[in-house]
Write an enzyme that holds these catalytic residues in place. Structure first.
Site, mmCIF file in Angstrom:
data_model
loop_
_atom_site.group_PDB
_atom_site.id
_atom_site.type_symbol
_atom_site.label_atom_id
_atom_site.label_comp_id
_atom_site.label_asym_id
_atom_site.label_seq_id
_atom_site.Cartn_x
_atom_site.Cartn_y
_atom_site.Cartn_z
ATOM 1 N N LEU A 6 0.940 -1.139 0.113
ATOM 2 C CA LEU A 6 0.148 -0.043 -0.129
ATOM 3 C C LEU A 6 0.862 1.257 -0.045
ATOM 4 O O LEU A 6 1.721 1.403 0.714
ATOM 5 C CB LEU A 6 -1.021 -0.032 1.275
ATOM 6 C CG LEU A 6 -2.003 1.271 1.297
ATOM 7 C CD1 LEU A 6 -2.942 1.136 0.232
ATOM 8 C CD2 LEU A 6 -2.596 1.268 2.718
ATOM 9 N N ASN A 7 0.716 2.066 -1.107
ATOM 10 C CA ASN A 7 1.491 3.447 -0.929
ATOM 11 C C ASN A 7 0.769 4.562 -0.122
ATOM 12 O O ASN A 7 -0.183 5.223 -0.772
ATOM 13 C CB ASN A 7 1.229 3.713 -2.592
ATOM 14 C CG ASN A 7 2.413 4.955 -2.397
ATOM 15 O OD1 ASN A 7 2.679 5.718 -1.689
ATOM 16 N ND2 ASN A 7 2.088 5.732 -3.984
ATOM 17 N N LYS A 24 1.921 6.999 0.738
ATOM 18 C CA LYS A 24 2.000 8.468 0.385
ATOM 19 C C LYS A 24 0.996 9.320 -0.667
ATOM 20 O O LYS A 24 1.017 10.276 -0.773
ATOM 21 C CB LYS A 24 3.513 8.632 -0.331
ATOM 22 C CG LYS A 24 4.655 8.093 0.799
ATOM 23 C CD LYS A 24 5.929 8.247 -0.048
ATOM 24 C CE LYS A 24 7.275 8.105 0.954
ATOM 25 N NZ LYS A 24 8.471 8.000 0.569
ATOM 26 N N ASN A 81 8.389 2.425 13.000
ATOM 27 C CA ASN A 81 9.417 2.751 13.514
ATOM 28 C C ASN A 81 10.158 3.770 12.468
ATOM 29 O O ASN A 81 11.306 3.588 12.389
ATOM 30 C CB ASN A 81 10.450 1.564 14.005
ATOM 31 C CG ASN A 81 10.892 0.774 12.671
ATOM 32 O OD1 ASN A 81 10.240 0.431 11.874
ATOM 33 N ND2 ASN A 81 11.837 0.191 12.952
ATOM 34 N N PHE A 82 9.501 4.608 12.075
ATOM 35 C CA PHE A 82 10.016 5.586 11.119
ATOM 36 C C PHE A 82 10.549 6.911 11.747
ATOM 37 O O PHE A 82 10.811 6.765 12.936
ATOM 38 C CB PHE A 82 8.897 6.237 10.163
ATOM 39 C CG PHE A 82 8.101 5.190 9.152
ATOM 40 C CD1 PHE A 82 8.980 4.698 8.398
ATOM 41 C CD2 PHE A 82 6.614 4.939 9.311
ATOM 42 C CE1 PHE A 82 8.077 3.759 7.389
ATOM 43 C CE2 PHE A 82 6.107 4.158 8.464
ATOM 44 C CZ PHE A 82 6.876 3.582 7.582
ATOM 45 N N ALA A 116 18.876 7.478 13.908
ATOM 46 C CA ALA A 116 19.453 6.506 14.592
ATOM 47 C C ALA A 116 19.594 5.175 13.932
ATOM 48 O O ALA A 116 18.963 4.903 13.003
ATOM 49 C CB ALA A 116 18.465 6.444 16.058
ATOM 50 N N ASP A 119 18.670 -2.789 18.597
ATOM 51 C CA ASP A 119 17.498 -3.073 17.801
ATOM 52 C C ASP A 119 16.494 -3.942 18.409
ATOM 53 O O ASP A 119 15.457 -3.961 18.777
ATOM 54 C CB ASP A 119 17.640 -3.625 16.569
ATOM 55 C CG ASP A 119 18.184 -2.054 15.477
ATOM 56 O OD1 ASP A 119 17.763 -1.206 15.927
ATOM 57 O OD2 ASP A 119 18.714 -2.460 14.543
#
Length: 401
Positions: free
Chosen positions: A75-76, A78, A99-100, A141, A172
């Site tokens: 799924l886009n 944007k 986690n953007f 990060a 992580d």
């Protein structure tokens, strides 16, 4: 063996995560039975698919290990149409995990406030580098960077050398564990209040508790040289080191007096326990070079497996320094079900890990291997949103899915 317990089989998760931090959190929940839908960009999928991908391979092994028991849709988000579809999905799910970089979802109009307005019961879970507040919040990060900022490099490496990062991606995975735990706590809170909530976990925050021993050595004992190779932090305990075996290396810890006496006997050198250089902890710490050389002369004559067996039989801490092939074929881990050999449709036979969590003592179950990109588009969009085949094809042709 009883069937693996699926404690979260009534929980639905939209997973927007990538690489290791977020995917490990959702993997943990998937092994507990949650329905995890990976929402990936059309065409390339999440960035982790290409990580350590061999030439000609369909995807990298890290992705195969991090994404068992999940489904994949594309799924886009944007695009305006993609955002509209995502908002419709949010109203039907319990948790959104991402986690953007800080502000990415808000810039798309899909931040936690807007999504929770659509679904007041939504748990919005955000894995960040440095948190949603504080002076570092906007810094990019990456695991080794956070190791540096969190003090891990400062206490790792040889005393005479530069700081050294931990080899594995410990930050992580620590972040993923805490994110999964936070989601479980948020679900419990929602059960009590009926309201969703914002959950955030900072990688930087999660690494700090790992420094407990070093904080004690520095501030409690006044020890200043904490970067000490394989020896104890601040050289507070001895013996405590990696020693050569006839066919590799072992790590031995025998710092307290009873263990040291038993180690001397096992080496066939009981008199060493009375040697003034080694007869007390303080003396052994002071004479570590001679101590390690003496122990190493003995261990070098014995096979590593034999060392582990005889020393552990004497309640002396000892472990083989295993190389990756030894770890991934470890009979103990395979018998316990932590490692499993599965038939992966894109890889063939491959060894993957399950979850360390065992409910009622049963190992976690691999219900499905990591999915091909968009493998569930047809079934998911038809069953979830009632889209027809032609509508789904139109979304695909226009790059929305």
């Amino acid at each position: 063996m009883t069937q693996s317990i699926q404690a979260l089989d009534d929980i639905r998760i939209l997973d927007l995560t990538h690489f290791y931090n977020g995917p490990y959190a959702t993997l943990t929940l998937a092994f507990l039975g949650a329905e995890v839908i990976k929402v990936e960009p059309p065409g390339r999928g999440e960035a982790g698919r290409a990580l350590y991908k061999a030439p000609g391979a369909a995807l990298g092994l890290p992705f195969a290990m991090m994404n068992s028991n999940k489904r994949s849709i594309t799924l886009n988000i944007k695009s305006e149409r993609g955002k509209e579809i995502f908002r419709r999905l949010v109203s039907r799910f319990d948790v959104v995990v991402e986690n953007f970089s800080l502000g990415t979802m808000a810039a798309l109009g899909l931040g936690h406030e807007s999504l929770m307005a659509l679904n007041p019961r939504l748990i919005y879970a955000s894995g960040t580098g440095y948190g949603l507040s504080g002076p570092y919040k906007s810094y990019p990060a990456f695991d080794p960077v956070v190791q540096a900022m969190g003090g891990v490099l400062g206490v790792s490496g040889e005393a005479s050398g530069p700081p050294m990062k931990a080899g594995p991606a410990i930050v992580d995975i620590l972040g993923g564990i805490h994110l999964a735990a936070g989601i479980l706590a948020a679900i419990r809170e929602r059960d009590r209040t009926g309201n969703g909530l914002l959950l955030e976990v900072s990688l930087h925050d999660t690494v700090i508790p790992t420094l407990t021993t070093h904080v004690g050595a520095y501030f409690g004992l006044g020890l200043r040289q904490l970067r000490n190779g394989n020896r104890a932090p601040g050289s507070a305990v001895a013996p405590y080191n990696v020693y050569p075996a006839r066919d590799g290396y072992v790590l031995i810890l025998g710092g307290d007096e009873p263990r040291w006496v038993r180690l001397c006997a096992r080496m066939g050198r009981p008199e060493l326990a009375q040697d003034p250089r080694f007869s007390s902890l303080a003396a052994r710490v002071k004479n570590q070079d001679a101590l390690d050389a003496t122990i190493g002369e003995w261990t070098a004559t014995v096979a590593k497996e034999d060392l582990m067996q005889v020393l552990n039989a004497d309640d002396i801490f000892c472990g083989i320094v295993k190389e990756l092939p030894e770890v991934m074929s470890d009979p103990h881990l395979h018998e316990r079900g932590l490692l499993r050999v599965i038939e992966h449709p894109l890889h063939g036979p491959v060894t993957v890990f399950t979850s360390p969590l065992r409910l009622h003592g049963e190992p976690a179950e691999i219900r499905s291997p990591s999915p091909a990109l968009g493998a569930d588009n047809e079934d998911f969009y038809a069953s979830e949103l009632g889209l027809t085949r032609s509508e789904i094809a139109g979304l695909r042709d226009s790059g929305i899915i």
